[in-house]
Enzyme design. Sequence first.
Site, PDB file in Angstrom:
ATOM      1  N   VAL A   1       0.842  -1.199   0.000  1.00 10.55           N
ATOM      2  CA  VAL A   1       0.000   0.000   0.000  1.00 10.55           C
ATOM      3  C   VAL A   1       0.876   1.248   0.000  1.00 10.55           C
ATOM      4  O   VAL A   1       0.635   2.201  -0.736  1.00 10.55           O
ATOM      5  CB  VAL A   1      -0.966   0.001   1.200  1.00 10.55           C
ATOM      6  CG1 VAL A   1      -1.778   1.292   1.229  1.00 10.55           C
ATOM      7  CG2 VAL A   1      -1.904  -1.208   1.126  1.00 10.55           C
ATOM      8  N   ASP A   2       1.917   1.243   0.816  1.00 10.09           N
ATOM      9  CA  ASP A   2       2.868   2.352   0.810  1.00 10.09           C
ATOM     10  C   ASP A   2       3.476   2.544  -0.572  1.00 10.09           C
ATOM     11  O   ASP A   2       3.566   3.660  -1.086  1.00 10.09           O
ATOM     12  CB  ASP A   2       4.000   2.080   1.807  1.00 10.09           C
ATOM     13  CG  ASP A   2       3.636   2.437   3.240  1.00 10.09           C
ATOM     14  OD1 ASP A   2       2.675   3.204   3.438  1.00 10.09           O
ATOM     15  OD2 ASP A   2       4.306   1.950   4.159  1.00 10.09           O
ATOM     16  N   PHE A   3       3.934   1.451  -1.162  1.00  7.44           N
ATOM     17  CA  PHE A   3       4.642   1.517  -2.439  1.00  7.44           C
ATOM     18  C   PHE A   3       3.743   2.062  -3.549  1.00  7.44           C
ATOM     19  O   PHE A   3       4.133   2.960  -4.298  1.00  7.44           O
ATOM     20  CB  PHE A   3       5.149   0.122  -2.807  1.00  7.44           C
ATOM     21  CG  PHE A   3       6.104   0.100  -3.962  1.00  7.44           C
ATOM     22  CD1 PHE A   3       7.349   0.703  -3.856  1.00  7.44           C
ATOM     23  CD2 PHE A   3       5.766  -0.527  -5.143  1.00  7.44           C
ATOM     24  CE1 PHE A   3       8.244   0.682  -4.923  1.00  7.44           C
ATOM     25  CE2 PHE A   3       6.645  -0.563  -6.214  1.00  7.44           C
ATOM     26  CZ  PHE A   3       7.896   0.038  -6.111  1.00  7.44           C
TER      27      PHE A   3
END
Length: 410
Positions: free
Chosen positions: A179-181
């Site tokens: 999700v961060d990426f």
Amino acid sequence: MSAALQGIRVIDMSRVFAAPVGAQILGDLGADVIKVERPGTGDDGRGYGTAWVEGRDGIETRQSSFFTVANRNKRSITVNHSKPEGQDIIRALVEDADVLIENFKVGDLKRFGLDYESLKAINPRLIYCSVTGFGQTGPMAALPGYDGLFQATGGMMAVTGIPDGKPGAGPLKAGPSLVDFVTGHNTALAIMAALIHRGTTGEGQYIDIALLDTSVAMVSHIMQDYLISGFPPPRLGNGGNGGGPADLITASDGIVYLTAGTDEHYRRLTVLMEQPELFTDPRFDTNFKRGRTGQAELIDIICRWSSRFSVGDLLAMLDGAGIPAAKYNELAQVWDEPQVQHRNLRATTPHPWAKAGSVDLIASPLAQMSASPATIRRPPPMLGEHNADVLAELGYTADRIDRLKTDGIV
């Protein structure tokens, strides 16, 4: 070759992972990214991960794997923005900047006069991007957010993991911080769209990026299945989403991932297995049956056949029959793959502060553009490595820079 974002200046006030990834993408594409960090400690991400770049001559690089993967092509300066002198530095940077990226708590920078409206008054062309967990408004806007929370909240865990009824069944977090990426990529994409808009209208704008939004969107076609049918699709473990058979199958000396998700691929597989009757077997005679109701039974049948062959022989047979398949790799084996080597995905980059004199980075997926490819021009920076250079560009004298350092401003 020219750089797509050459001449664009980005002020990166973000920390940890999602927003720094977005800033790094802009840097890969040629932008001058100035990373603003806290004096003494720097980006929290410098302390994350399980491995650190070893420094030369006993130097502590404070470059963890977590930091190193998201901060190349940046210049690092340290600024205490809670002090008026630090705020003046940020404002001076903003005067000629194109983009500012931050991921502080909602409203936090407003206390220091560094919010969008305040900086817009200095530079109306500024594109100001805030990256938070839940967005700038709403009942949860003030809450902190991390990748795993959004894999749980947004639905990714619900569709990832071992199918119900099998040992170990239940929701499962993906290994990487996906999700961060992906939020980082959405950040870069939104900023590039805003740059195009500004080129047409002359106007800057404010961008509100939320990990929550990304996490829901990432469930993609599986979430769309639910929206259409009203029924949540089951977890499939390693099974494919588009049809079957698609799953890991065993060889005598390893594992192969097989995707025979079309009728033709499946027909070819039954011929290769010398079991053509499976093609019309009522348990497996539709794509849905092969990928859902009969999936486990069919994979067991395939594994009884495939386990007689080595990985090399199995892949050669499947490739010869035109059936998509791939070898399962541990991390070390990824870098031995001929195609990975051909694409130069291991990017060894000179690093003056590293003991080895270089650091191995993961190449940008945007490196194959014919006219303006992403490139790696700088290794991840040491904390405050570019203080003197950047402040000198703003007109600060050496004596003034020394005073700012003595006073803990930089």
